[in-house]
Design an enzyme around this catalytic site. Structure first.
Site, PDB file in Angstrom:
ATOM      1  N   SER A 125      14.315  -3.978  32.648  1.00 52.77           N
ATOM      2  CA  SER A 125      15.122  -2.802  32.291  1.00 52.77           C
ATOM      3  C   SER A 125      15.044  -2.508  30.799  1.00 52.77           C
ATOM      4  CB  SER A 125      16.572  -3.083  32.676  1.00 52.77           C
ATOM      5  OG  SER A 125      17.425  -2.102  32.151  1.00 52.77           O
ATOM      6  N   TYR A 150      24.446  -8.751  32.964  1.00 52.82           N
ATOM      7  CA  TYR A 150      23.369  -8.161  33.761  1.00 52.82           C
ATOM      8  C   TYR A 150      22.120  -7.988  32.897  1.00 52.82           C
ATOM      9  CZ  TYR A 150      20.465  -4.337  35.382  1.00 52.82           C
ATOM     10  OH  TYR A 150      19.380  -3.571  35.706  1.00 52.82           O
ATOM     11  N   LYS A 154      18.183  -9.906  32.816  1.00 55.39           N
ATOM     12  CA  LYS A 154      16.860  -9.246  32.762  1.00 55.39           C
ATOM     13  C   LYS A 154      16.055  -9.835  31.608  1.00 55.39           C
ATOM     14  CE  LYS A 154      17.286  -6.461  36.214  1.00 55.39           C
ATOM     15  NZ  LYS A 154      16.530  -6.732  37.429  1.00 55.39           N
TER      16      LYS A 154
HETATM   17  N1  UFG Z   1      27.655   9.175  32.444  1.00 50.06           N
HETATM   18  C1  UFG Z   1      28.693  10.079  32.417  1.00 50.06           C
HETATM   19  N2  UFG Z   1      29.573  10.061  33.459  1.00 50.06           N
HETATM   20  C2  UFG Z   1      29.466   9.208  34.514  1.00 50.06           C
HETATM   21  C3  UFG Z   1      28.388   8.293  34.514  1.00 50.06           C
HETATM   22  C4  UFG Z   1      27.505   8.307  33.451  1.00 50.06           C
HETATM   23  O1  UFG Z   1      28.836  10.874  31.484  1.00 50.06           O
HETATM   24  O2  UFG Z   1      30.306   9.239  35.401  1.00 50.06           O
HETATM   25  C5  UFG Z   1      26.688   9.192  31.320  1.00 50.06           C
HETATM   26  C6  UFG Z   1      26.650   7.891  30.568  1.00 50.06           C
HETATM   27  O3  UFG Z   1      27.611   7.865  29.553  1.00 50.06           O
HETATM   28  C7  UFG Z   1      25.219   7.904  30.042  1.00 50.06           C
HETATM   29  C8  UFG Z   1      24.435   8.650  31.114  1.00 50.06           C
HETATM   30  O4  UFG Z   1      25.400   9.361  31.868  1.00 50.06           O
HETATM   31  O5  UFG Z   1      25.158   8.648  28.872  1.00 50.06           O
HETATM   32  C9  UFG Z   1      23.685   7.737  32.035  1.00 50.06           C
HETATM   33  O6  UFG Z   1      24.569   6.768  32.539  1.00 50.06           O
HETATM   34  P1  UFG Z   1      24.163   5.813  33.754  1.00 50.06           P
HETATM   35  O7  UFG Z   1      25.343   4.931  34.037  1.00 50.06           O
HETATM   36  O8  UFG Z   1      23.601   6.594  34.863  1.00 50.06           O
HETATM   37  O9  UFG Z   1      22.953   4.981  33.146  1.00 50.06           O
HETATM   38  P2  UFG Z   1      22.963   3.963  31.930  1.00 50.06           P
HETATM   39  O10 UFG Z   1      21.928   4.477  30.984  1.00 50.06           O
HETATM   40  O11 UFG Z   1      24.275   3.658  31.390  1.00 50.06           O
HETATM   41  O12 UFG Z   1      22.534   2.669  32.723  1.00 50.06           O
HETATM   42  C10 UFG Z   1      21.221   2.366  32.849  1.00 50.06           C
HETATM   43  C11 UFG Z   1      20.953   1.549  34.114  1.00 50.06           C
HETATM   44  C12 UFG Z   1      21.527   0.169  34.021  1.00 50.06           C
HETATM   45  C13 UFG Z   1      21.178  -0.446  32.701  1.00 50.06           C
HETATM   46  C14 UFG Z   1      21.656   0.448  31.589  1.00 50.06           C
HETATM   47  C15 UFG Z   1      21.431  -0.107  30.241  1.00 50.06           C
HETATM   48  O13 UFG Z   1      21.483   2.197  35.245  1.00 50.06           O
HETATM   49  O14 UFG Z   1      20.979  -0.613  35.051  1.00 50.06           O
HETATM   50  O15 UFG Z   1      20.946   1.660  31.696  1.00 50.06           O
HETATM   51  O16 UFG Z   1      21.801   0.761  29.240  1.00 50.06           O
HETATM   52  F1  UFG Z   1      21.723  -1.642  32.529  1.00 50.06           F
END
Ligand code: UFG
Length: 341
Positions: A125, A150, A154
């Site tokens: 990741s 998590y 990784k």
């Molecule tokens: N977001 C929102 N509202 C929500 C959910 C997400 O605004 O309800 C935003 C988050 O703040 C972020 C973006 O959407 O800016 C993406 O969020 P995600 O949760 O979809 O993805 P992330 O980038 O946080 O997570 C991903 C992977 C994880 C990993 C992580 C590490 O899904 O497995 O990156 O940063 F660990």
């Protein structure tokens, strides 16, 4: 044709990879404990490809259960998706995450060595990079201290692979995924979040479907052009294909060193608002959302330098953001129709 063990193969990325492997004629053995997925994914893979993969329900964190699989089948390569994957939950239950994710990887390595199985592709990741000093980020950027157990697992599996592959008996590729979204064009397989989704895309589709009242955009005061966080969203089908080419690179002995790492993204950064706009455009649905507080632990902006994957794997993401958001919605419609969620 070669046989590939796909651990966690009834899950979101695993199931799409099983489809792409079968489309290329590989024999696929899926093993999963179904803790976060359903056995009917096997029927769906069969429906898409016309071939039913072998399925073994097993707890891969138990060495005994893994050794039975390796003793029963001839395996040419392993693609390892089996892991706990919820960032927030991992902070609450760190020991469970370390036990499960590391033990599964170790059980693979022990049995691969025991049976002379040489090739391993690991689901890694971009989380290991933390907040990038500059974008796009390339594979040479050193990992930062993990913000969650998590992410740490990784990183730890990658660290283990550096040493485990030294004698060349196991050769490995870690694919560092950016943000996989979307679903198979048949809308027969896709992401099946357990409970309230943590990730953006399933939260959007569930909000549009009326399962969630509203989407909260986690902060619009970031130092980005529109104030929301930026990620490199990649279509899960493109991502699945990257696993096939990684495995083939191993089979064809094209790897340059025993353990290689590749970024798997599109090379484009999109904001949360970009995703919402694309979703509204492709589906014609007005999304109910409001701006909320920042979410702790979110990086501001990250997107991939994909030049190494292009050069070495001969792989490049081809599907667009609109194809990602529309396919995610089509999958949500399947879930609604079949009352799965
Ligand atoms: N977001 C929102 N509202 C929500 C959910 C997400 O605004 O309800 C935003 C988050 O703040 C972020 C973006 O959407 O800016 C993406 O969020 P995600 O949760 O979809 O993805 P992330 O980038 O946080 O997570 C991903 C992977 C994880 C990993 C992580 C590490 O899904 O497995 O990156 O940063 F660990």
């Amino acid at each position: 044709m070669k046989t590939i063990l796909v651990t966690g193969g009834t899950g979101y990325i695993g199931s799409h990879t099983a489809v792409e492997l079968q489309n290329k004629g590989y024999n696929v053995i899926i093993s999963d404990n179904l803790s976060n997925s359903s056995a009917d994914v096997i029927d769906r893979i069969e429906k898409i490809t016309g071939v039913r993969p072998i399925f073994i329900k097993a707890d891969l964190s138990k060495e005994q259960e893994v050794s039975v699989i390796f003793d029963t089948y001839h395996i040419d390569g392993v693609i390892n998706f089996a892991a706990f994957k919820a960032v927030g939950e991992s902070v609450e239950k760190p020991i469970e995450y370390y036990m499960n994710n590391l033990q599964i990887a170790m059980n693979m390595f022990v049995n691969m060595k025991r049976k002379g199985v040489k090739y391993f592709v690991q689901s890694s990741s971009c989380t290991i990079y933390g907040e990038p000093d500059k974008n796009p980020i390339n594979e040479n950027c050193p990992p930062k201290f993990a913000v969650s157990p998590y992410g740490n697992t990784k990183q730890m599996v990658e660290d283990m692979l550096h040493f485990i592959t030294r004698d060349g008996l196991i050769q490995a590729i870690a694919l560092r995924y950016f943000n996989p979204i979307g679903a198979h064009p048949t809308a027969l397989i896709g992401e099946l979040p357990n409970g309230v989704p943590n990730n953006l895309m399933p939260f959007i589709t569930q909000t549009a479907a009326g399962i969630r009242k509203e989407l909260i955009v986690f902060g619009d005061d970031y130092p980005t052009p529109d104030g929301t966080c930026i990620r490199d969203y990649i279509h899960v089908v493109d991502l699945a294909k990257a696993h096939v080419v990684a495995m083939e690179r191993c089979f064809e002995c094209r790897n340059k060193i025993n353990f290689e790492c590749f970024n798997i993204g599109t090379g484009n950064g999109f904001s949360v608002f970009d995703i919402i706009k694309s979703f509204e455009k492709t589906t014609g649905i007005k999304l109910n959302y409001r701006i909320g507080k920042r979410r702790e632990g979110d990086v501001v902006a990250i997107w991939a330098d994909t030049s190494l994957a292009e050069k070495e794997l001969g792989w490049k993401a081809v599907l667009t953001l609109d194809e990602m958001t529309l396919s995610a919605w089509n999958w949500q419609k399947t879930l609604n129709k079949e009352k799965i969620l």
